[in-house]
Scaffold this active site. Sequence first.
Site: not given
Length: 341
Positions: A57, A132
């Site tokens: 992930h 991110h």
Amino acid sequence: MLAVRKARRKLRMGTICSPNPSGTKTSSEVCNADWMASLPPHLHNLPLSNLAIPGSHDSFSYWVDEKSPVGPDQTQAIKRLARISLVKKLMKKWSVTQNLTFREQLEAGIRYFDLRVSSKPGDADQEIYFIHGLFGIKVWDGLMEIDSFLTQHPQEIIFLDFNHFYAMDETHHKCLVLRIQEAFGNKLCPACSVESLTLRTLWEKNCQVLIFYHCPFYKQYPFLWPGKKIPAPWANTTSVRKLILFLETTLSERAPRGSFHVSQAILTPRVKTIARGLVGGLKNTLVHRNLPAILDWVKTQKPGAMGVNIITSDFVDLVDFAATVIKLNDLLQEDTALAKC
């Protein structure tokens, strides 16, 4: 000393290939870096959508840049707060979801990569970065690292899932797709029937890379697969119990044909989770203590047309995640053996 500790950790987990002076492959290399090539022959003809495949992930977030601007995936409130240097240090603790580089993940057996990308404010050269919360490495650098591994391991197949795009116009998309073409060339697999994709058919065509592109731009290139072909339902919870219930429910609703399936075995922090564990970060606050329970669920699963396919995790090196997922394919062998009796 730090390098020694890291090497010991990797060897202890049995997920990173260790140098072998004799030049022969060790058992860990066969099981992880070349695990697809090492599957028994009768699994070579199964659709990839029926195999158990380990993934990560936010795969690229092993490094984020505290000195860069906050990413366009963040709110204006966060961007204002990030003017305080301490805020970015805290953001990093919650943005990083992996310890291993792309190469290390590949050697550990990871074959699915969750990718989020963005242009960077003020960049005039159309460069695209992983993102991110904070900017990561250049996408080009990551692609080259992956291609180097694939060249050395010609029977391994990977899934690159570009599922979030930020601050990107048509020019940026064209630049990114060109980078993908330059990096992988003939290794790219054209979009086709999911059921027709087996290890054997891909090996015969020398294809190793499936690119999923969650943007209408995919229609312009034959090697870009539409995002709908790889659904990845998201539980969005901090509770292991609710996560497992969600994973079971979405697996029961999985389409038997026409797509792959990603089980996101991850917990997602709430604002109050971050507030309570501000300094500890994602790994120490949420992942470390819950990952063993999540792995226990993985061990009970079975691959197949209506079973698990791709399973993703945060911090794939904290437990023997990849090897556990790969081992599920032994159940497919058992099924074949029983059918012959």
